[in-house]
Design a protein around this motif. Structure first.
Motif, PDB file in Angstrom:
ATOM      1  N   ASP A 182       0.856  -1.190   0.000  1.00 54.85           N
ATOM      2  CA  ASP A 182       0.000   0.000   0.000  1.00 54.85           C
ATOM      3  C   ASP A 182       0.888   1.234   0.000  1.00 54.85           C
ATOM      4  OD1 ASP A 182      -2.161   1.678   0.107  1.00 54.85           O
ATOM      5  OD2 ASP A 182      -2.428   1.487   2.275  1.00 54.85           O
ATOM      6  N   PRO A 183       0.976   1.955  -1.115  1.00 55.60           N
ATOM      7  CA  PRO A 183       0.290   1.718  -2.384  1.00 55.60           C
ATOM      8  C   PRO A 183       0.914   0.543  -3.128  1.00 55.60           C
ATOM      9  CG  PRO A 183       1.778   3.573  -2.624  1.00 55.60           C
ATOM     10  CD  PRO A 183       1.836   3.145  -1.165  1.00 55.60           C
ATOM     11  N   ILE A 184       0.207   0.073  -4.163  1.00 56.21           N
ATOM     12  CA  ILE A 184       0.709  -1.042  -4.962  1.00 56.21           C
ATOM     13  C   ILE A 184       2.068  -0.668  -5.545  1.00 56.21           C
ATOM     14  CG2 ILE A 184       0.323  -2.379  -7.066  1.00 56.21           C
ATOM     15  CD1 ILE A 184      -2.659  -2.204  -6.490  1.00 56.21           C
ATOM     16  N   LYS A 185       2.996  -1.590  -5.455  1.00 56.24           N
ATOM     17  CA  LYS A 185       4.350  -1.367  -5.944  1.00 56.24           C
ATOM     18  C   LYS A 185       4.559  -2.161  -7.229  1.00 56.24           C
ATOM     19  CE  LYS A 185       9.114  -2.088  -4.444  1.00 56.24           C
ATOM     20  NZ  LYS A 185       9.972  -2.597  -3.375  1.00 56.24           N
ATOM     21  N   ILE A 186       5.243  -1.577  -8.193  1.00 49.61           N
ATOM     22  CA  ILE A 186       5.568  -2.243  -9.456  1.00 49.61           C
ATOM     23  C   ILE A 186       7.063  -2.102  -9.695  1.00 49.61           C
ATOM     24  CG2 ILE A 186       5.263  -2.204 -11.962  1.00 49.61           C
ATOM     25  CD1 ILE A 186       2.444  -1.112 -11.461  1.00 49.61           C
ATOM     26  N   GLU A 187       7.697  -3.221  -9.995  1.00 51.34           N
ATOM     27  CA  GLU A 187       9.110  -3.216 -10.368  1.00 51.34           C
ATOM     28  C   GLU A 187       9.239  -3.795 -11.770  1.00 51.34           C
ATOM     29  OE1 GLU A 187      11.554  -5.269  -7.553  1.00 51.34           O
ATOM     30  OE2 GLU A 187      11.123  -3.847  -5.949  1.00 51.34           O
ATOM     31  N   HIS A 188      10.329  -3.450 -12.419  1.00 50.27           N
ATOM     32  CA  HIS A 188      10.601  -3.973 -13.758  1.00 50.27           C
ATOM     33  C   HIS A 188      11.869  -4.816 -13.716  1.00 50.27           C
ATOM     34  CE1 HIS A 188       8.113  -0.378 -14.567  1.00 50.27           C
ATOM     35  NE2 HIS A 188       7.556  -1.209 -15.415  1.00 50.27           N
ATOM     36  N   ASP A 189      11.780  -6.003 -14.282  1.00 46.52           N
ATOM     37  CA  ASP A 189      12.936  -6.879 -14.426  1.00 46.52           C
ATOM     38  C   ASP A 189      13.630  -6.440 -15.714  1.00 46.52           C
ATOM     39  OD1 ASP A 189      14.662  -8.992 -15.124  1.00 46.52           O
ATOM     40  OD2 ASP A 189      13.374 -10.471 -14.150  1.00 46.52           O
ATOM     41  N   MET A 190      14.621  -5.565 -15.593  1.00 50.02           N
ATOM     42  CA  MET A 190      15.202  -4.919 -16.762  1.00 50.02           C
ATOM     43  C   MET A 190      15.824  -5.884 -17.780  1.00 50.02           C
ATOM     44  SD  MET A 190      14.056  -1.976 -16.421  1.00 50.02           S
ATOM     45  CE  MET A 190      14.805  -1.043 -17.738  1.00 50.02           C
ATOM     46  N   PRO A 191      16.494  -6.963 -17.375  1.00 49.07           N
ATOM     47  CA  PRO A 191      16.959  -7.900 -18.405  1.00 49.07           C
ATOM     48  C   PRO A 191      15.796  -8.471 -19.227  1.00 49.07           C
ATOM     49  CG  PRO A 191      18.153  -8.271 -16.368  1.00 49.07           C
ATOM     50  CD  PRO A 191      17.045  -7.299 -16.047  1.00 49.07           C
ATOM     51  N   LYS A 192      14.666  -8.733 -18.581  1.00 49.12           N
ATOM     52  CA  LYS A 192      13.493  -9.225 -19.314  1.00 49.12           C
ATOM     53  C   LYS A 192      12.858  -8.114 -20.149  1.00 49.12           C
ATOM     54  CE  LYS A 192      12.313 -13.053 -16.294  1.00 49.12           C
ATOM     55  NZ  LYS A 192      11.337 -13.596 -15.341  1.00 49.12           N
TER      56      LYS A 192
ATOM     57  N   SER B 290      19.777   4.964 -23.834  1.00 48.71           N
ATOM     58  CA  SER B 290      19.876   5.825 -22.656  1.00 48.71           C
ATOM     59  C   SER B 290      18.995   5.234 -21.554  1.00 48.71           C
ATOM     60  CB  SER B 290      19.409   7.246 -22.989  1.00 48.71           C
ATOM     61  OG  SER B 290      17.998   7.272 -23.174  1.00 48.71           O
ATOM     62  N   THR B 291      19.323   5.536 -20.323  1.00 45.45           N
ATOM     63  CA  THR B 291      18.504   5.039 -19.219  1.00 45.45           C
ATOM     64  C   THR B 291      17.079   5.577 -19.309  1.00 45.45           C
ATOM     65  OG1 THR B 291      19.308   6.818 -17.792  1.00 45.45           O
ATOM     66  CG2 THR B 291      20.430   4.691 -17.640  1.00 45.45           C
ATOM     67  N   LYS B 292      16.918   6.800 -19.776  1.00 44.36           N
ATOM     68  CA  LYS B 292      15.582   7.377 -19.938  1.00 44.36           C
ATOM     69  C   LYS B 292      14.762   6.568 -20.939  1.00 44.36           C
ATOM     70  CE  LYS B 292      12.371  10.620 -19.712  1.00 44.36           C
ATOM     71  NZ  LYS B 292      11.127  10.018 -19.318  1.00 44.36           N
ATOM     72  N   ASP B 293      15.336   6.253 -22.094  1.00 47.05           N
ATOM     73  CA  ASP B 293      14.627   5.449 -23.086  1.00 47.05           C
ATOM     74  C   ASP B 293      14.304   4.052 -22.530  1.00 47.05           C
ATOM     75  OD1 ASP B 293      14.377   7.301 -25.196  1.00 47.05           O
ATOM     76  OD2 ASP B 293      16.396   6.866 -25.916  1.00 47.05           O
ATOM     77  N   MET B 294      15.243   3.470 -21.793  1.00 49.63           N
ATOM     78  CA  MET B 294      15.037   2.145 -21.237  1.00 49.63           C
ATOM     79  C   MET B 294      13.880   2.147 -20.230  1.00 49.63           C
ATOM     80  SD  MET B 294      18.036  -0.396 -19.848  1.00 49.63           S
ATOM     81  CE  MET B 294      19.101  -0.142 -21.256  1.00 49.63           C
ATOM     82  N   VAL B 295      13.846   3.150 -19.381  1.00 48.22           N
ATOM     83  CA  VAL B 295      12.757   3.256 -18.397  1.00 48.22           C
ATOM     84  C   VAL B 295      11.427   3.536 -19.097  1.00 48.22           C
ATOM     85  CG1 VAL B 295      11.876   4.648 -16.474  1.00 48.22           C
ATOM     86  CG2 VAL B 295      14.259   3.869 -16.477  1.00 48.22           C
ATOM     87  N   ASP B 296      11.445   4.363 -20.130  1.00 46.91           N
ATOM     88  CA  ASP B 296      10.216   4.605 -20.901  1.00 46.91           C
ATOM     89  C   ASP B 296       9.683   3.307 -21.498  1.00 46.91           C
ATOM     90  OD1 ASP B 296      10.309   7.297 -20.289  1.00 46.91           O
ATOM     91  OD2 ASP B 296      11.001   7.924 -22.283  1.00 46.91           O
ATOM     92  N   TRP B 297      10.575   2.462 -22.025  1.00 48.03           N
ATOM     93  CA  TRP B 297      10.148   1.164 -22.557  1.00 48.03           C
ATOM     94  C   TRP B 297       9.528   0.319 -21.455  1.00 48.03           C
ATOM     95  CZ3 TRP B 297       8.800  -0.718 -26.932  1.00 48.03           C
ATOM     96  CH2 TRP B 297       9.388  -0.311 -28.122  1.00 48.03           C
ATOM     97  N   ALA B 298      10.160   0.303 -20.293  1.00 46.43           N
ATOM     98  CA  ALA B 298       9.645  -0.513 -19.187  1.00 46.43           C
ATOM     99  C   ALA B 298       8.210  -0.115 -18.848  1.00 46.43           C
ATOM    100  CB  ALA B 298      10.549  -0.367 -17.957  1.00 46.43           C
ATOM    101  N   TRP B 299       7.952   1.180 -18.765  1.00 43.86           N
ATOM    102  CA  TRP B 299       6.602   1.642 -18.435  1.00 43.86           C
ATOM    103  C   TRP B 299       5.635   1.436 -19.582  1.00 43.86           C
ATOM    104  CZ3 TRP B 299       4.878   1.759 -13.823  1.00 43.86           C
ATOM    105  CH2 TRP B 299       5.761   1.966 -12.765  1.00 43.86           C
ATOM    106  N   LEU B 300       6.107   1.510 -20.817  1.00 43.77           N
ATOM    107  CA  LEU B 300       5.240   1.233 -21.961  1.00 43.77           C
ATOM    108  C   LEU B 300       4.750  -0.212 -21.913  1.00 43.77           C
ATOM    109  CD1 LEU B 300       4.070   2.068 -24.769  1.00 43.77           C
ATOM    110  CD2 LEU B 300       6.192   1.189 -25.742  1.00 43.77           C
ATOM    111  N   LEU B 301       5.617  -1.130 -21.537  1.00 38.99           N
ATOM    112  CA  LEU B 301       5.262  -2.545 -21.477  1.00 38.99           C
ATOM    113  C   LEU B 301       4.372  -2.900 -20.289  1.00 38.99           C
ATOM    114  CD1 LEU B 301       8.683  -4.196 -22.373  1.00 38.99           C
ATOM    115  CD2 LEU B 301       6.648  -4.056 -23.822  1.00 38.99           C
ATOM    116  N   THR B 302       4.383  -2.078 -19.263  1.00 38.39           N
ATOM    117  CA  THR B 302       3.712  -2.425 -18.006  1.00 38.39           C
ATOM    118  C   THR B 302       2.263  -2.858 -18.182  1.00 38.39           C
ATOM    119  OG1 THR B 302       5.190  -0.988 -16.745  1.00 38.39           O
ATOM    120  CG2 THR B 302       3.107  -1.569 -15.703  1.00 38.39           C
TER     121      THR B 302
END
Length: 108
Positions: free
Chosen positions: A59-69, A89-101
């Protein structure tokens, strides 16, 4: 007579979407600033695994990204080598992670 089956390895162009990188990456010797991607499917999930790790009991719900995946999934849905994606770039990588969420969370 046996029923003919059709194998589909690539999706049609109209099912592809653009992802504009903030910083271009080198893909096979070309500097690329836009990656064409398709929505992930069940075969992607089976081969790569879930790149999104939700913790619904927190609480609140937590979301993590497995970056190798995440990178393996992006490689698969964009037909881009992981060696190129690892240089994003790390920014592009994080943007991809959230796009996939949204594709990998339970519920509607």
């Amino acid at each position: 007579m046996a029923k003919e089956t059709k194998r589909v390895d690539k999706v049609d162009e109209e099912e592809r979407f653009d992802f504009t990188l903030q910083e271009p990456i080198n893909v096979f010797g070309d500097m690329v600033s836009v990656l064409k991607w398709r929505k992930p499917n069940g075969a992607d999930l089976i081969r790569i695994g879930n790149p999104v790790v939700p913790y619904p009991g927190s609480d609140p719900i937590k979301i993590e990204h497995d970056m190798p995946k995440v990178i393996a999934m992006v490689a698969r849905i964009t037909d881009t080598p992981t060696s190129s994606l690892e240089r994003m770039s790390t920014k592009d990588m994080v943007d991809w992670a959230w796009l996939l969420t949204s594709f990998f969370l339970p519920g509607g």
